[in-house]
Design a protein around this motif. Structure first.
Motif, PDB file in Angstrom:
ATOM      1  N   TRP B 194       0.425  -1.319   0.055  1.00 34.55           N
ATOM      2  CA  TRP B 194      -0.534   0.063  -0.283  1.00 34.55           C
ATOM      3  C   TRP B 194       1.177   1.547   0.055  1.00 34.55           C
ATOM      4  O   TRP B 194       0.802   2.357  -0.602  1.00 34.55           O
ATOM      5  N   ILE B 195       1.632   0.933   0.853  1.00 34.68           N
ATOM      6  CA  ILE B 195       2.471   2.372   0.908  1.00 34.68           C
ATOM      7  C   ILE B 195       4.014   2.709  -0.488  1.00 34.68           C
ATOM      8  O   ILE B 195       3.534   3.966  -0.503  1.00 34.68           O
ATOM      9  N   ASN B 196       4.452   2.176  -0.799  1.00 33.30           N
ATOM     10  CA  ASN B 196       4.612   1.271  -1.922  1.00 33.30           C
ATOM     11  C   ASN B 196       4.115   2.277  -3.305  1.00 33.30           C
ATOM     12  O   ASN B 196       4.378   3.407  -3.616  1.00 33.30           O
ATOM     13  N   ALA B 197       2.764   1.386  -3.345  1.00 27.33           N
ATOM     14  CA  ALA B 197       1.185   2.041  -4.350  1.00 27.33           C
ATOM     15  C   ALA B 197       0.983   3.529  -4.182  1.00 27.33           C
ATOM     16  O   ALA B 197       1.645   4.573  -5.466  1.00 27.33           O
ATOM     17  N   LEU B 198       1.216   3.985  -3.247  1.00 30.26           N
ATOM     18  CA  LEU B 198       1.000   5.494  -2.176  1.00 30.26           C
ATOM     19  C   LEU B 198       2.115   6.582  -2.985  1.00 30.26           C
ATOM     20  O   LEU B 198       2.126   7.707  -3.747  1.00 30.26           O
ATOM     21  N   VAL B 199       3.564   5.749  -2.798  1.00 30.76           N
ATOM     22  CA  VAL B 199       4.612   6.245  -3.182  1.00 30.76           C
ATOM     23  C   VAL B 199       4.891   7.252  -4.489  1.00 30.76           C
ATOM     24  O   VAL B 199       4.820   8.192  -4.475  1.00 30.76           O
ATOM     25  N   ALA B 200       4.844   6.043  -4.975  1.00 24.20           N
ATOM     26  CA  ALA B 200       4.725   5.646  -6.496  1.00 24.20           C
ATOM     27  C   ALA B 200       3.740   6.537  -6.874  1.00 24.20           C
ATOM     28  O   ALA B 200       4.421   7.413  -8.417  1.00 24.20           O
ATOM     29  N   SER B 201       2.748   5.969  -6.679  1.00 27.77           N
ATOM     30  CA  SER B 201       1.505   7.422  -7.212  1.00 27.77           C
ATOM     31  C   SER B 201       1.666   8.621  -6.878  1.00 27.77           C
ATOM     32  O   SER B 201       1.312  10.046  -8.611  1.00 27.77           O
ATOM     33  N   ALA B 202       2.233   9.112  -6.212  1.00 28.10           N
ATOM     34  CA  ALA B 202       2.669  10.491  -6.200  1.00 28.10           C
ATOM     35  C   ALA B 202       3.971  11.258  -6.289  1.00 28.10           C
ATOM     36  O   ALA B 202       4.466  12.268  -6.783  1.00 28.10           O
ATOM     37  N   GLY B 203       4.319  10.212  -7.346  1.00 33.22           N
ATOM     38  CA  GLY B 203       5.699  10.821  -7.756  1.00 33.22           C
ATOM     39  C   GLY B 203       7.634  10.433  -7.369  1.00 33.22           C
ATOM     40  O   GLY B 203       8.160  10.336  -7.977  1.00 33.22           O
TER      41      GLY B 203
END
Lengths: 315, 429
Positions: B194-203
């Protein structure tokens, strides 16, 4: 070699020993020798190996980086707040469980001791059932009972203040430790009660009777006659359970896996050795765990001032 | 005489099994494939490929533990001991660099690498099989999380699901209708996902230099992306939007929450579709529930920036200490054939890494969201590919749990400090 030297020293201590006694002693060593060697192989060897490994920086998935670091791992572990937190949590679980189990175990032992002969067998079997269940199985049973999705505890006990459908037992430290300790107590109280029952059986009945004749109340009989006469049994029970509780792993592993500040020392050692594959750090924690166990033994024996040899009637 | 005969017979009985061992097993070489638990699909594929091999080899399967972290532990321990019984392994992608770095995986032959790169494999699966610009494993099946929603809820909120949605929109809808979000807040690998998807999604990136040695690894959490990720998780946690079960919620728990009366949105893997249909057939959930479920690409963090859905799945590695590396790669080629992948998807719910397999009629029928899954896989962001993934993941779980304690001003900094110290060997985890 061991047998010969021990026979020699035995001869020095007891020159009047008969030939038969010497033969018996030799036979004793011959019989116990293989077990002694096996014990050395399965306990001393791994401990020494752990001590050796703790001096290295050794990660299984980086075999080329293995290096001797001396006592550095001990420095890292002993200055880390995670280690100290785990040590306190482990000690807390040990103290609380042993205390509760001692009280409950005594009560159960007294019930079994005083029970009618016809009921005794049934009682002992019933009381022993939890102890017969494998720890990991009982841990899962307790976990599923208290789990917010699948558990029934929240529904059954919603009349208790603070308990309701929204209570997630495994979401905070206090409630998690409560369930862990409760499951531990449920599972191992039978063990302590059996040891205490054996101690109760050794208290001479005439002493109790004499105390009663002298006008002692039941509490005085219990505190002044029964307890002092079964000190060795109490010490063995407390020591065994304390060591067992200090090495707690399964319940915590299954229920919280160390979340919410419930990590215990064995789990910390597991996490470094097995999860992180850091054999050096894991061995260091294992060695420290071993030293704690020795310390507990020492403290318990000093605290109870029991000489097991005299308890066996050898002195 | 009689006694001597008995002794001879006893001796023979003792020696005979040893003699049998010494002569070795008869028939073609046996390849052992260490599989992760599934609904029996890998065993079926092993049988099919054994038949197709026509006597060249036989594949037997050996079951690994349930969760990915335990699978990694067992394989890493065995490979560190140069276990030659490991021929083929079903590997969870984030752990592949850790096994590739010390040379525990046999090199992928050039022709197989060319096949993988020929355009039929989704990009997320190629990326997760690559370490130091080289293919070190062969993509088998790929997995991705979708945004699942209750059609009735989005209708009431007037949300247009044909356009990309953001986490803030999802949070607003749940708050307005007093409903709950299905997210994975347990202290486990799913939290890292979850954390990775959020961080990656925010660039952003969790690790900015994944190939660096342990003491030089740099983290990118103390950035706007890291803080945005913390803000979203912290909001969902502290405002109770994940329900009281959030701190212990894994994929199955969030599915149960989503299926309940207070379900609204959920981020989860495609297995939830077959599981919900099965539950509806059994009567465990209302029969019309599947009709109320819609799906879309994972939510965005920033409105004008693409989402970066989580990517998972299984890639196949061949053990470097196997006695039959060539045969093992032959078997791998058979296992990952598009036919086997589509059959596996249709029966076990695990999406293919082969693009061609998505066109299979059986797949399209069983998974009406198959095209969304394919798009999601192409858009997905793998978790950090580093030999120290386990430390990074455990460090994140230590500092971002429980979700209600996550604070954008402090959590990213705490994470960075802990993980950096752990990688330098200065702290325990």
């Amino acid at each position: 070699m061991t047998a010969t030297s021990s026979t020699r020293s035995a001869r020095r201590r007891a020159p009047a020993r008969s030939a038969r006694a010497r033969d018996e002693a030799r036979l004793g060593w011959l019989l116990a020798g293989p077990a002694f060697v096996v014990m050395l192989a399965v306990t001393a060897y791994p401990i020494l190996q752990a001590v050796y490994e703790s001096l290295f920086n050794n990660r299984l998935t980086a075999p080329d980086d293995r290096a001797f670091v001396g006592l550095k791992n001990y420095g890292v572990v002993l200055t880390d707040p995670v280690f100290w937190r785990s040590l306190w949590v482990t000690t807390f679980i040990m103290l609380v469980t042993v205390l509760i189990e001692l009280v409950l175990g005594f009560a159960l032992a007294l019930v079994m001791h005083r029970a009618l002969t016809r009921l005794r067998g049934l009682l002992r079997t019933a009381i022993l059932v939890p102890y017969g269940i494998i720890t990991v199985v009982s841990a899962f049973a307790w976990f599923y009972a208290f789990d917010i999705t699948s558990g029934y505890v929240n529904t059954w006990f919603d009349w208790v203040p603070g308990v309701g459908p929204d209570l997630n037992w495994f979401a905070s430290q206090g409630t998690s430790l409560f369930v862990i300790i409760a499951s531990e107590v449920w599972k191992t109280t039978p063990f302590i009660s059996l040891l205490l029952l054996a101690g109760l059986a050794q208290v001479p009945g005439d002493l109790e009777e004499a105390a009663r004749v002298d006008g002692a109340t039941p509490w005085q009989v219990f505190a002044r006659v029964i307890v002092p006469n079964m000190k060795a049994a109490i010490m063995v029970a407390v020591l065994f359970r304390a060591l067992d509780a200090f090495r707690i792993f399964d319940n915590v592993f299954i229920m919280t896996n160390g979340a919410n500040g419930t990590e215990v020392l064995s789990l910390l050692a597991y996490r470094q050795s097995i999860s992180r594959l850091e054999i050096g750090l894991g061995s260091t924690i294992s060695v420290l765990l071993f030293l704690c166990v020795i310390l507990i033994c020492f403290v318990a024996i000093r605290l109870f001032r029991v000489d097991l040899a005299s308890a066996r009637g050898e002195k | 005489m009689h006694r001597r005969r008995i002794a001879a017979l006893l001796g023979l009985a003792l020696v005979a099994p040893l003699a049998a061992c010494a002569s070795g097993p008869e028939g073609p070489p046996t390849l052992t494939w260490y599989i992760n638990p599934d609904n029996g699909g890998q065993v079926e594929i092993a049988a099919r490929c054994t038949e197709e091999a026509d006597g060249a080899y036989r594949i037997t399967t050996s079951l690994l533990p349930r969760d990915a972290a335990s699978q990694r532990e067992q394989l890493a321990r065995r490979l560190a001991a140069h276990d030659s019984s490991i021929d083929i392994m079903s590997l969870d992608p984030p752990f592949i660099p850790e096994l590739a770095e010390p040379g525990f995986l046999a090199a992928v032959p050039g022709d197989i690498a060319d096949d993988v790169g020929s355009g039929d494999v989704v990009q997320g699966a190629i990326d997760s099989s690559t370490w130091r610009d080289e293919l070190v494993a062969v993509p088998f099946w790929a997995n991705t999380q979708l945004l699942w929603y209750r059609k009735s809820v989005v209708e009431a909120a007037g949300l247009d699901m044909s356009a990309p949605v953001t986490w803030d929109q999802v949070i607003d809808v749940a708050q307005e209708q007093d409903l709950l979000l299905g997210v994975q807040g347990a202290k486990a690998e799913s939290l890292t996902v979850w954390i990775n998807a959020l961080v990656a999604s925010a660039g952003g990136q969790i690790i900015t230099n994944p190939e660096a040695p342990a003491d030089e690894v740099e983290l990118g959490l103390e950035s706007d992306a890291g803080r945005e990720a913390a803000r979203i998780i912290g909001t969902i946690g502290s405002e109770g939007l994940g329900g009281p079960g959030l701190p212990t919620a894994d994929e199955n728990a969030s599915m149960a929450l989503f299926q309940s009366d207070r379900g609204s949105f959920m981020v989860n893997w495609p297995f939830v579709w077959s599981a919900t249909n099965a539950a509806a057939d059994e009567g465990a959930v209302p029969a019309d529930l599947p009709d109320d479920i819609g799906w879309a690409i994972y939510p965005r963090v920033v409105e004008d920036q693409d989402a970066a859905p989580p990517v998972g799945g299984i890639n196949l590695g061949v053990g470097a200490f196997s006695e039959h590396v060539d045969l093992a790669y032959d078997a791998v080629q058979c296992i990952v054939s598009p036919e086997n992948q589509s059959a596996y998807f249709a029966t076990n719910g695990n999406p293919p890494s082969s693009i061609e397999a998505y066109d299979d009629a059986e797949v399209q029928e069983a998974y009406p969201m198959a095209d969304v899954i394919r798009d999601s896989l192409d858009q997905g962001a793998p978790r950090p590919q580093t030999p120290y993934y386990n430390e990074v993941s455990s460090g994140l779980q230590e500092t971002w749990h429980p979700p209600s304690s996550v604070n954008p001003d402090t959590t990213p900094a705490r994470s960075t400090e802990l993980i950096t110290d752990v990688l330098r060997g200065e702290r325990l985890l």
